[in-house]
Write a protein that holds these residues in place. Structure first.
Motif, PDB file in Angstrom:
ATOM      1  N   SER A  26       0.831  -1.211   0.000  1.00 21.15           N
ATOM      2  CA  SER A  26       0.000   0.000   0.000  1.00 21.15           C
ATOM      3  C   SER A  26       0.859   1.251   0.000  1.00 21.15           C
ATOM      4  CB  SER A  26      -0.927  -0.019   1.215  1.00 21.15           C
ATOM      5  OG  SER A  26      -1.695   1.167   1.280  1.00 21.15           O
ATOM      6  N   HIS A  27       1.944   1.233   0.770  1.00 19.74           N
ATOM      7  CA  HIS A  27       2.831   2.392   0.832  1.00 19.74           C
ATOM      8  C   HIS A  27       3.497   2.655  -0.521  1.00 19.74           C
ATOM      9  CE1 HIS A  27       5.680   5.242   2.659  1.00 19.74           C
ATOM     10  NE2 HIS A  27       6.607   4.652   1.892  1.00 19.74           N
ATOM     11  N   LEU A  28       3.929   1.591  -1.182  1.00 16.39           N
ATOM     12  CA  LEU A  28       4.611   1.756  -2.468  1.00 16.39           C
ATOM     13  C   LEU A  28       3.659   2.206  -3.572  1.00 16.39           C
ATOM     14  CD1 LEU A  28       6.912  -1.421  -2.391  1.00 16.39           C
ATOM     15  CD2 LEU A  28       7.559   0.940  -1.913  1.00 16.39           C
ATOM     16  N   GLU A  29       2.360   1.970  -3.399  1.00 20.14           N
ATOM     17  CA  GLU A  29       1.377   2.403  -4.391  1.00 20.14           C
ATOM     18  C   GLU A  29       0.924   3.844  -4.184  1.00 20.14           C
ATOM     19  OE1 GLU A  29      -0.777  -1.905  -5.376  1.00 20.14           O
ATOM     20  OE2 GLU A  29      -1.657  -0.526  -3.890  1.00 20.14           O
ATOM     21  N   ASP A  30       1.335   4.443  -3.073  1.00 16.34           N
ATOM     22  CA  ASP A  30       0.925   5.819  -2.782  1.00 16.34           C
ATOM     23  C   ASP A  30       1.518   6.796  -3.807  1.00 16.34           C
ATOM     24  OD1 ASP A  30       1.514   8.547  -1.166  1.00 16.34           O
ATOM     25  OD2 ASP A  30      -0.293   7.558  -0.384  1.00 16.34           O
ATOM     26  N   LYS A  31       0.748   7.797  -4.195  1.00 13.67           N
ATOM     27  CA  LYS A  31       1.179   8.764  -5.217  1.00 13.67           C
ATOM     28  C   LYS A  31       2.395   9.567  -4.756  1.00 13.67           C
ATOM     29  CE  LYS A  31      -3.314   9.378  -7.449  1.00 13.67           C
ATOM     30  NZ  LYS A  31      -4.378  10.346  -7.821  1.00 13.67           N
ATOM     31  N   GLN A  32       2.410   9.967  -3.489  1.00 14.29           N
ATOM     32  CA  GLN A  32       3.540  10.744  -2.989  1.00 14.29           C
ATOM     33  C   GLN A  32       4.836   9.924  -2.996  1.00 14.29           C
ATOM     34  OE1 GLN A  32       2.462  12.269   0.847  1.00 14.29           O
ATOM     35  NE2 GLN A  32       1.200  13.919   0.005  1.00 14.29           N
ATOM     36  N   VAL A  33       4.703   8.650  -2.660  1.00 13.19           N
ATOM     37  CA  VAL A  33       5.890   7.787  -2.650  1.00 13.19           C
ATOM     38  C   VAL A  33       6.458   7.639  -4.054  1.00 13.19           C
ATOM     39  CG1 VAL A  33       6.723   5.454  -2.149  1.00 13.19           C
ATOM     40  CG2 VAL A  33       5.096   6.556  -0.617  1.00 13.19           C
ATOM     41  N   LYS A  34       5.587   7.654  -5.064  1.00 10.92           N
ATOM     42  CA  LYS A  34       6.050   7.512  -6.445  1.00 10.92           C
ATOM     43  C   LYS A  34       6.909   8.684  -6.888  1.00 10.92           C
ATOM     44  CE  LYS A  34       2.144   4.660  -7.932  1.00 10.92           C
ATOM     45  NZ  LYS A  34       0.961   4.569  -8.812  1.00 10.92           N
ATOM     46  N   GLN A  35       6.860   9.781  -6.142  1.00  9.52           N
ATOM     47  CA  GLN A  35       7.676  10.951  -6.468  1.00  9.52           C
ATOM     48  C   GLN A  35       9.046  10.905  -5.793  1.00  9.52           C
ATOM     49  OE1 GLN A  35       6.417  13.000  -8.779  1.00  9.52           O
ATOM     50  NE2 GLN A  35       4.587  11.669  -8.755  1.00  9.52           N
ATOM     51  N   GLU A  36       9.252   9.954  -4.890  1.00  3.70           N
ATOM     52  CA  GLU A  36      10.516   9.868  -4.162  1.00  3.70           C
ATOM     53  C   GLU A  36      11.608   9.238  -5.030  1.00  3.70           C
ATOM     54  OE1 GLU A  36       9.749   7.645  -0.652  1.00  3.70           O
ATOM     55  OE2 GLU A  36       8.555   9.236   0.317  1.00  3.70           O
ATOM     56  N   SER A  37      12.850   9.483  -4.637  1.00  4.09           N
ATOM     57  CA  SER A  37      13.982   8.877  -5.351  1.00  4.09           C
ATOM     58  C   SER A  37      14.046   7.395  -5.034  1.00  4.09           C
ATOM     59  CB  SER A  37      15.293   9.543  -4.930  1.00  4.09           C
ATOM     60  OG  SER A  37      15.589   9.252  -3.569  1.00  4.09           O
ATOM     61  N   HIS A  38      14.771   6.674  -5.901  1.00  5.29           N
ATOM     62  CA  HIS A  38      14.847   5.224  -5.684  1.00  5.29           C
ATOM     63  C   HIS A  38      15.564   4.894  -4.381  1.00  5.29           C
ATOM     64  CE1 HIS A  38      19.086   5.349  -6.855  1.00  5.29           C
ATOM     65  NE2 HIS A  38      19.170   4.112  -6.410  1.00  5.29           N
ATOM     66  N   GLY A  39      16.524   5.773  -3.966  1.00 10.15           N
ATOM     67  CA  GLY A  39      17.243   5.519  -2.723  1.00 10.15           C
ATOM     68  C   GLY A  39      16.339   5.570  -1.510  1.00 10.15           C
ATOM     69  N   GLU A  40      15.412   6.502  -1.497  1.00  5.36           N
ATOM     70  CA  GLU A  40      14.471   6.605  -0.380  1.00  5.36           C
ATOM     71  C   GLU A  40      13.552   5.387  -0.331  1.00  5.36           C
ATOM     72  OE1 GLU A  40      13.670  11.318   0.191  1.00  5.36           O
ATOM     73  OE2 GLU A  40      13.048  10.472  -1.735  1.00  5.36           O
ATOM     74  N   VAL A  41      13.092   4.960  -1.502  1.00  5.49           N
ATOM     75  CA  VAL A  41      12.237   3.775  -1.554  1.00  5.49           C
ATOM     76  C   VAL A  41      13.028   2.532  -1.135  1.00  5.49           C
ATOM     77  CG1 VAL A  41      10.840   2.303  -3.057  1.00  5.49           C
ATOM     78  CG2 VAL A  41      10.797   4.797  -3.351  1.00  5.49           C
ATOM     79  N   GLU A  42      14.253   2.459  -1.579  1.00  7.65           N
ATOM     80  CA  GLU A  42      15.106   1.319  -1.232  1.00  7.65           C
ATOM     81  C   GLU A  42      15.314   1.242   0.279  1.00  7.65           C
ATOM     82  OE1 GLU A  42      19.227  -0.525  -2.988  1.00  7.65           O
ATOM     83  OE2 GLU A  42      19.207   1.613  -2.475  1.00  7.65           O
ATOM     84  N   ALA A  43      15.574   2.398   0.917  1.00  8.26           N
ATOM     85  CA  ALA A  43      15.770   2.429   2.370  1.00  8.26           C
ATOM     86  C   ALA A  43      14.503   1.980   3.105  1.00  8.26           C
ATOM     87  CB  ALA A  43      16.177   3.829   2.810  1.00  8.26           C
ATOM     88  N   TYR A  44      13.334   2.409   2.602  1.00  7.02           N
ATOM     89  CA  TYR A  44      12.065   2.009   3.224  1.00  7.02           C
ATOM     90  C   TYR A  44      11.871   0.495   3.127  1.00  7.02           C
ATOM     91  CZ  TYR A  44       7.059   1.196   3.704  1.00  7.02           C
ATOM     92  OH  TYR A  44       5.833   0.696   4.084  1.00  7.02           O
TER      93      TYR A  44
END
Length: 489
Positions: A26-44
């Motif tokens: 659910s978090h990865l499908e969020d619109k705001q998360v889609k605007q983050e850099s890959h490094g931030e997503v990777e850390a999450y």
């Protein structure tokens, strides 16, 4: 059917993991998360994914708890343990974080508690999981304990204090001798290639109470406490004996192919890399014991001594004495060859008695004498050195005298003409590399002061890794550990 599956007993134990996974998606499908850099997503994902793995492990342990049956359990003295206590708690520090298991405990007056589930899962006596213990041992043999602890903290969700890290490494290393006695060779090597044994010694800086008795006496006899007097040594090292046994194909060469500096040919003889190489070292056992272990290892590979055995040494008198003693004791027939690099060092010491520093002619002089020694004429070279020094009436001839003494004393081990024709190795690169890898790269780091048990454990684990046996050893160690702790294999 989907509802029935979701409410089933087996799946309910993983409900926390299922919810965590759904939250991640659910978090990865969020619109705001889609605007983050890959490094931030990777850390999450790294953080939350590790927690998901912890939940899965916790769910597995919960299932084991729910399915654990009541058993008839006896103590080590075969006394029936009739008192049952449910939900006995134990924490397990895993790679993914701390998990908790509840299991049945059986007890009786004047008897230790027994937890059958611990044996079934083969848990260690401490709280750390196998994954943490193996990761820690891998890190500890590569760098300092401080770096190993830091690596565990940064790459896992576990934490191991430095003191416990030392204890874990020593515990893992305790089955080293048993592994090689029972597991190494089941049948001799099926080959006619050379069987090479090589040994050397290397000093390790030890804590004062871990020095050998003679070294401790030398420390106490030092005149000054604050600094060394003239002629005194630091006396803070204990010698570790390093041994290697390997199989290699003969490489036939000529003296000229080794020493010629003007050979511009692109064709060079290439020695096939050694195979089935085992290297090990011990600071606890004596040099004689390690040398005997090397010959016993070789006998396992070639019990009938049908192959050509070569013993490659650097010429240390005590080491040579032990080698010949063991060969006589075990009735070994082997050719002892002196390391040619050490011979060259003595030649260079002699050369500086005859030449000025930076004289370009010294290299031609070295090449000619070394070539003659490689032809098997060490005695003639020694004789010519003595005559040359006498004719020149040299006053500073200590280097020449040492070279002459070395060549004459070891002439039976300097028959390089025969050795090269038979394809024997004449340089101890394997054992020098083993000394560097086993000892220098880890035990000789700045500021290290070792206890006897700590140094021995690191040497054993580094030996296993160098010999390519770490995976097999880990399986053997876990079986032995289960036998020790739970009396089952």
């Amino acid at each position: 059917m989907k509802l029935a599956y979701s409410n089933s007993l087996e799946f309910s134990f993983f409900s926390e993991a299922k919810l965590k996974f759904e939250r991640i998606i659910s978090h990865l499908e969020d619109k705001q998360v889609k605007q983050e850099s890959h490094g931030e997503v990777e850390a999450y994902i790294d953080t939350e994914g590790t927690e998901l793995l912890r939940c899965l492990l916790q769910g597995f342990l919960d299932i084991k708890t729910a399915e654990e049956p009541r058993q008839q359990v006896c103590s080590n003295r075969d006394i029936a343990l009739n008192h049952l206590k449910n939900n006995c708690k134990r924490n397990l520090e895993s790679l993914f974080g701390t998990v908790t298991m509840h299991r049945k405990g059986y007890s009786q007056r004047r008897c230790d508690n027994v937890f059958p589930m611990d044996g079934e899962l083969n848990l260690s006596k401490d709280k750390y999981s196998d994954g943490v213990r193996l990761r820690l041992a891998t890190e500890a043999v590569q760098g300092s304990y401080d770096d190993a602890v830091s690596s565990i903290d940064t790459t896992t969700d576990a934490h191991v204090p430095k003191r416990q890290a030392r204890q874990i490494v020593q515990d893992i290393a305790q089955d080293f001798d048993g592994f090689y006695l029972q597991q190494r060779y089941l049948k001799p090597e099926n080959t006619s290639d050379l069987l090479v044994l090589t040994m050397d010694g290397k000093g390790i800086v030890m804590q004062p109470n871990s020095l050998r008795e003679g070294t401790q006496k030398a420390v106490k006899q030092q005149k000054l406490k604050g600094r060394l007097s003239a002629g005194e040594k630091k006396d803070r090292k204990r010698m570790a004996e390093v041994a290697a046994v390997y199989t290699t194909k003969p490489l036939h060469r000529t003296p000229e192919s080794i020493m010629s500096r003007n050979d511009n040919s692109n064709v060079r003889p290439l020695r096939v890399p050694p195979r089935n190489k085992r290297v090990w070292s011990s600071v606890e056992r004596s040099a004689a014991t390690v040398i005997e272990e090397a010959f016993l290892e070789a006998l396992e590979r070639d019990p009938t001594q049908s192959r050509q055995w070569v013993v490659l040494v650097d010429g240390h008198p005590h080491q040579l004495k032990q080698i010949y003693r063991v060969m006589k004791k075990l009735n070994i027939n082997a050719t002892v060859v002196m390391d040619f690099i050490h011979v060259l060092e003595y030649l260079w010491k002699a050369a500086w008695c005859l030449f000025e520093k930076d004289d370009p002619e010294v290299e031609d002089w070295i090449e000619k004498r070394a070539t003659e020694i490689l032809r098997g004429n060490a005695s003639q070279v020694a004789k010519c050195l003595g005559i040359s020094a006498t004719k020149r009436k040299l006053k500073q001839r200590e280097g020449i005298n040492k070279c002459i003494g070395y060549l004459l004393k070891n002439k039976s081990r300097l028959e390089y003409g025969k050795a090269l024709k038979q394809g024997f190795p004449i340089a101890s690169g394997v054992i020098e590399g083993a000394c560097r890898h086993l000892i220098n790269d880890r035990l000789d780091i700045t500021g290290a002061r070792w206890s006897l048990e700590g140094a021995e454990a690191i040497l054993k684990l580094r030996s296993l890794r160098s010999s390519g046996d770490i995976e097999k050893y880990w399986e053997y160690h876990k079986k032995q550990s289960k036998q020790r702790l739970y009396r089952c294999g």
